[in-house]
Design an enzyme around this catalytic site. Structure first.
Site: not given
Length: 269
Positions: A145, A164, A168
């Site tokens: 991402s 998140y 990532k």
């Protein structure tokens, strides 16, 4: 005919990957926690050359079993392992300071994120490594991402999605570590950011509070300021097309890199 394993193929761009790859003539092994649902969708959409195998990205034993099942389907070799599965925390609208009085929530969401987005890729690669070694292309692609890219975080002031983003970024390091270890074996490991995609996770605002929605609107405004040519979220089909184009044009010398779906580190939308 190339053989590709898509880990996390039940919905969103994962499901689009199997549609696109199968249409291009790949033999596709699609993994999902719920095999019945994915098998039903594959059958209903008449996707050719696709086998569905059960796997849980957070379970090393599950992935080892999936690799064993895959081996029997494809004569012990695959060309491309594509890791799409991930955990997207429900705290995506929260900034770091919003956790000031929510330490337990942060630790809980971080743990889930780490298990799926850092440990998961490591488990998957190790499970399928013997099959990749026997294959011709030796490609591993991790869907990351843009929020895991530090300069982009600073430039567009993306303060939310903390668990998140952190996980990532950790997943990118896992990919780089595999690239470093297996550099002499002809592997091409890549982390690729999919940009802004019109999936359910991105378009369903019902799970966000009004305050979180407001923060996200501010973030989108800053992103549009940096990318004035950006026309908004793209379709899963277009996203997958761009990612596979980067994969197909990548060289062994690029192994370990983290790239946007444009194949660079300057344009993330």
């Amino acid at each position: 005919m190339p053989t590709t394993v898509v880990v996390g193929a039940s919905r969103g761009i994962g499901y689009q990957f199997i549609q696109t790859l199968a249409a291009e003539g790949n033999t596709v092994i699609a993994t999902a926690r719920n095999v019945a649902d994915l098998e039903g969708n594959v059958k209903a959409d008449k996707i050719p050359n696709t086998h569905v195998v059960q796997a849980d990205l957070t379970s090393a034993d599950s992935l080892i079993a999936a690799a064993k099942a895959t081996s029997s389907l494809v004569n012990g070799q695959i060309d491309h392992l594509l890791i799409n599965g991930a955990f997207l925390s429900s705290t995506g609208g929260m900034n770091p300071t919003d956790f000031a009085d929510k330490a337990e929530l942060f630790l809980e969401e971080l743990k889930k994120s780490v298990e799926a987005n850092i440990a998961g890729p490591l488990f998957a690669i190790n499970a399928f490594l013997p099959l990749l070694r026997a294959g011709k292309e030796k490609r591993v692609t991790y869907i990351s991402s843009g929020v895991a890219y530090v300069p982009e975080t600073i430039d567009t002031r993306i303060a939310n999605s903390v668990p998140y983003s952190v996980s990532k970024a950790g997943g990118n390091i896992v990919i780089a570590k595999f690239a470093a270890e297996l550099q002499d074996e002809g592997f091409t490991f890549l982390s690729i950011a999919p940009g802004g995609v019109a999936t359910e996770a991105m378009t369903d605002m019902s799970k966000f509070t009004d305050e979180e929605k407001a923060k996200m609107q501010v973030m989108l405004g800053r992103m549009m300021q940096k990318y004035p040519e950006w026309k908004g979220l793209i379709s899963p089909e277009e996203c997958v097309k761009r990612i596979l184009n980067v994969v197909k044009n990548s060289k062994v010398e690029q192994s370990g890199q983290f790239l946007s779906y444009w194949g660079n580190t300057t344009q993330w939308l």
